[in-house]
Design a protein around this motif. Sequence first.
Motif, PDB file in Angstrom:
ATOM      1  N   GLY A  45      -3.334  -5.334  -1.296  1.00 12.12           N
ATOM      2  CA  GLY A  45      -2.256  -5.843  -0.454  1.00 12.12           C
ATOM      3  C   GLY A  45      -1.162  -6.553  -1.208  1.00 12.12           C
ATOM      4  N   GLU A  46      -1.124  -6.394  -2.531  1.00 18.36           N
ATOM      5  CA  GLU A  46      -0.079  -7.101  -3.280  1.00 18.36           C
ATOM      6  C   GLU A  46       1.299  -6.535  -2.962  1.00 18.36           C
ATOM      7  N   LEU A  47       2.287  -7.398  -3.123  1.00 17.50           N
ATOM      8  CA  LEU A  47       3.667  -6.955  -2.996  1.00 17.50           C
ATOM      9  C   LEU A  47       4.339  -7.178  -4.345  1.00 17.50           C
ATOM     10  N   TRP A  48       4.619  -6.106  -5.047  1.00 17.18           N
ATOM     11  CA  TRP A  48       5.148  -6.238  -6.401  1.00 17.18           C
ATOM     12  C   TRP A  48       6.652  -6.404  -6.413  1.00 17.18           C
ATOM     13  N   MET A  49       7.333  -5.831  -5.446  1.00 18.92           N
ATOM     14  CA  MET A  49       8.789  -5.917  -5.491  1.00 18.92           C
ATOM     15  C   MET A  49       9.319  -5.648  -4.084  1.00 18.92           C
ATOM     16  N   ILE A  50      10.545  -6.052  -3.861  1.00 21.95           N
ATOM     17  CA  ILE A  50      11.203  -5.731  -2.600  1.00 21.95           C
ATOM     18  C   ILE A  50      11.979  -4.443  -2.813  1.00 21.95           C
ATOM     19  N   PRO A  51      11.625  -3.385  -2.095  1.00 17.42           N
ATOM     20  CA  PRO A  51      12.385  -2.144  -2.272  1.00 17.42           C
ATOM     21  C   PRO A  51      13.784  -2.293  -1.697  1.00 17.42           C
ATOM     22  N   PRO A  52      14.796  -2.079  -2.507  1.00 23.22           N
ATOM     23  CA  PRO A  52      16.146  -2.277  -1.991  1.00 23.22           C
ATOM     24  C   PRO A  52      16.620  -1.137  -1.100  1.00 23.22           C
ATOM     25  N   THR A  53      16.044   0.028  -1.314  1.00 25.28           N
ATOM     26  CA  THR A  53      16.542   1.170  -0.564  1.00 25.28           C
ATOM     27  C   THR A  53      15.413   1.996   0.003  1.00 25.28           C
ATOM     28  N   GLY A 102      -2.121  -6.789 -14.678  1.00 22.19           N
ATOM     29  CA  GLY A 102      -1.840  -8.198 -14.439  1.00 22.19           C
ATOM     30  C   GLY A 102      -0.534  -8.704 -14.995  1.00 22.19           C
ATOM     31  N   LEU A 103       0.413  -7.796 -15.264  1.00 27.78           N
ATOM     32  CA  LEU A 103       1.660  -8.258 -15.848  1.00 27.78           C
ATOM     33  C   LEU A 103       2.718  -8.595 -14.804  1.00 27.78           C
ATOM     34  N   VAL A 104       2.491  -8.149 -13.557  1.00 27.28           N
ATOM     35  CA  VAL A 104       3.519  -8.333 -12.531  1.00 27.28           C
ATOM     36  C   VAL A 104       3.122  -9.450 -11.564  1.00 27.28           C
ATOM     37  N   LEU A 105       4.101 -10.223 -11.181  1.00 29.80           N
ATOM     38  CA  LEU A 105       3.863 -11.324 -10.252  1.00 29.80           C
ATOM     39  C   LEU A 105       3.746 -10.786  -8.833  1.00 29.80           C
ATOM     40  N   ASP A 106       2.685 -11.168  -8.144  1.00 31.39           N
ATOM     41  CA  ASP A 106       2.513 -10.767  -6.750  1.00 31.39           C
ATOM     42  C   ASP A 106       3.372 -11.693  -5.898  1.00 31.39           C
ATOM     43  N   LEU A 107       4.377 -11.112  -5.243  1.00 29.49           N
ATOM     44  CA  LEU A 107       5.307 -11.938  -4.472  1.00 29.49           C
ATOM     45  C   LEU A 107       4.608 -12.679  -3.336  1.00 29.49           C
ATOM     46  N   ASN A 108       3.497 -12.148  -2.860  1.00 33.38           N
ATOM     47  CA  ASN A 108       2.751 -12.838  -1.798  1.00 33.38           C
ATOM     48  C   ASN A 108       2.219 -14.181  -2.274  1.00 33.38           C
TER      49      ASN A 108
END
Lengths: 436, 282, 295
Positions: free
Chosen positions: A139-147, A108-114
């Motif tokens: 279905g969480e999205l933890w980060m936007i993969p840049p590559t 629970g330490l990461v913000l779900d971007l959704n």
Amino acid sequence: MKKILTLVMVSLIAVTSIFASGAKESEGDGTITLTGYMQIDPANPAYEGHNAVIEAFQEKHPEILLDIEYATGEAFHQKFQAMAASRKIPNIFTCYGGARTAYIQDTGLVLDLNDTDYLTADFRSNFKSVAFKAQGANGELWMIPPTLAVCHTIYSNDAILDELGLEYPETFEEMISQVPAIRAAGYYPISMGNKDQWVVNSWLLSLLVDRTGGPEWFMDAANGKNGATFNDPQFVKSLEIIQTMCEEDLFSPGVNQMGNGEADQEFYQGKSAYLVDAGWRTGGMDSQLPKEQCEQIEMHVFPAINNEVRSNTATSVTGEGFGIAKAIEGTPEADAAWTFISFYTGVEGSTIFAQYGDIPTCNIDFSNIEMGIMQKKYAQFQENHEMGYVFDSVMNGEGVSLLNANIQAMMMGNGEPKEVAAQYEKWVAKNDTNRE
Amino acid sequence: MKNNLRERKISIHTIAFSYTFLILFTLVTLFPIIWMSYSSFKSMGEIMLHPIGLPKDFTLDNYKKCIEYGNMDYAFLNSIIYSAISTLLIVLLSLQAGFALTKFPYKSRKVYGALFTTGLLITVNSVITPLFIMETNTGLYNTYLGVILPYVAFGLPMAVLIASSYIRGIPNALIEAAIIDGATYQQIFWKIILIVSTPVIATISVLSFLGSWNEFLMVFTLTSGDDMRSLPVTINSFAGRLNQDYGLQFAALVIGTIPMFIFYLIAHNALIQGFGEGALKE
Amino acid sequence: MITDRNKKLSYLSLLLPAFLIYITIIIFPVIVSFGLSFTDWRHFRLKGFVGIQNYIEIFQDPIFQIALKNNIKIMLLSVFGQIPLGIILAYLLFRKWVRGSQFFEMMIFLPITISSIVVALLWNRVFSPVGIYTAFIRTVTDNPDYVVKIFESEQHAIVPVLFVLLWQHTSLYMIIFIANLQRIPKSVFEAATIDGASESMIIRKIVLPALTGVIYTCSVLAIAGSLKSFDLVFAMTGGGPVHYTYVMALYLYQQTFTFNNYGYGSAVSIIIVILSVGLITLFQRFFEKVSKKYN
């Protein structure tokens, strides 16, 4: 006298250390400081791309100060886990899509971007859809993969092929038939550096599984659906192919002793015809090899296998991106973090990255960008092949680790494909979280 | 040493064996180091393509990058601070403890001694996570003290063992004479034990300094800023799993190793002096 | 005047600073580990007490068994290889049988000044299939397929590691022995020489008895160190190929930090401690018997 000296020294240290623990607070002059912890290799050519993006960002947004700490390899995870255990993590940090950073995702330490309103339709339209594929179990999205990182490529040394009058093989059988000619001329057929055991899986096995079984079967086996398991003939066949490659002397003799950097060295020195490596090696090739040599290196995928379910595919994973700490949800720091992330992964950041050896998930126009010879080939390669899954981005690390060790034993003649498959299935059925 | 000791008849076999072994050892030791050193002046491309020969395009780039990217100058200073201070503390504390454990008649010393010995068996890995949590909660995280105290704690078991072993051999008569002359135990420690123990002080110093200088995991986990890093941490950052810049690695390794070597040259003389003094006091 | 109370206070004031630092930083976390070893704590979810389940699983795991065997091999090498070699070298240099003993002393000491990570890296660069040694042998024997085979052997892959450990650590014991050899009064040697004693008699009757205590101490250090051994193996082979060069500390590292099985990993660390204590105690008994025989 000595005693007093010691006392003085110790007190000095104690005093300085109180002041030396620089905890930076945001100044009250409108600037926001973001603390960060990032996994990177300062000596990796791609790191220069990162540096360039940071510089560009600071120029554009002087009101956001970045205070990022860097760490490499396993040490990054060790310390990060300790941080996670005490629930004190920085504002932004390297976050994997898969289970490698489960210790922050599952706690629970990461913000779900959704859960935020950052992902507008406008933002989404700039990216390939793979950037928004679900990462968490719910279905969480933890980060936007840049590559996007291609994890399977077979590089060919066309100078050697021309010398021997050969062409890149269309089928696996054809590749085997090339071995006598290559070896007679004093070259090795394929260089691959499997000292670290994961190489044969990430860069070869995953692709073979994609060819023999296909992505649907693989996900079924991972999740235990539709009766698919790793005892199925598809998986066993992929292992048999590797065994055959060893028996037919396709690999150079040090395959299980060389690190992947050393395998590259062997190939660069013109000792082998083919190299099994990842797609991003192109960055290194551009910076280390003379142009003439780069012009003679081509990128291919594994040749066609009998009865393969898919053809001409490679494998890829999304690269790690920045996650935002849940603790700062709703604060100006979170917005600042998002500004940074959208710059880093968006058009501005991606354009810079593309010059240094990475393929961005953002849609950019490559024609205007200055790229090295191999880098151009990489961009092209990516367009030309469909991508399959990589084992260790889906399955639990512990099981994959055991699998890899057994594959290495098999390659050295100490195991059979059916046994290796059976042992892996046994572990997965009992322990893998995908089966829950 | 007096001549009559040297003039004994040593068999030619022994001498030949000694020389062969020592020379072989020296070659095996020096060669990789020399190779690493001159390779650090090559560019990465050259290392890949021509690993063995002398540098064709001599370059200082790798060293520049080390300092630019890695802040090796800070790292160097920090390494000195961590190692020197923890060594000083280890020497003092271990000799005090050694004195207490061997020259006092209390039964409890066996328990203390055994507890110290157990410390030899603990790996850093097993305590690092609880230690990190403790340090974050007490504000010692990312401070000099926060690294020095664990270094001392981990250096003590071996140092106490070596010190005890040595101090046990100091004649009790020496101590009793001082007591009769009216000295306190503290005075006895500073004026007798410390002076007589110069050889072990030298040994313990060298071992502690070494252990601290090359230590990696604790500094890495217990500090976060660039301004707190030590050399091994910085060197490691150039040796990532996917990293291939061997030139940079070698340069970092050279920077990390040469100081140790110089330290040894200096400490070596101290060792000899220490031995000389210690041996004469009989 | 020193009263009994003064004496007791002195004793404590000498002992406690060291002891307190040691307890807080080492003993306390170890006790926490001990408690954890009876739980199932993976992936940061505490699933509850499992009693000695972890311990049973550990001993049944073939990888752990390989690791244990390798640790024993390292221990035997340390006690019966590094220490005798250290004594021989110390004596050799102490008696100045070769010229330039100071130079050689420095050379022997050099390996231990280099961090294990550096040593491993260098070693790998030299002996890898693209390394200098391999290239040399390939040219000399005209066999392009030559690789150093022992690295792949199931039974013997640990040998190169043992070799490097020997190279690195012998000097450690050597300098401890030199320091203690210096403690033997020169007068004793002179008297023996005048009495016409041969070198081997000097060794047997003077040197070895004087070094007995130190040999014991060094052996204890060697046993403890060999069970803890991590840095070099990690950097040199990572436990590979397959699992052939695993050691217990590496197993602990992998379970705790890579797989996040904290409970299981804690159990491994406790096992290492208990094994060390057991082996050291056994050794103590053995040593007492042997020294009684010779004294």
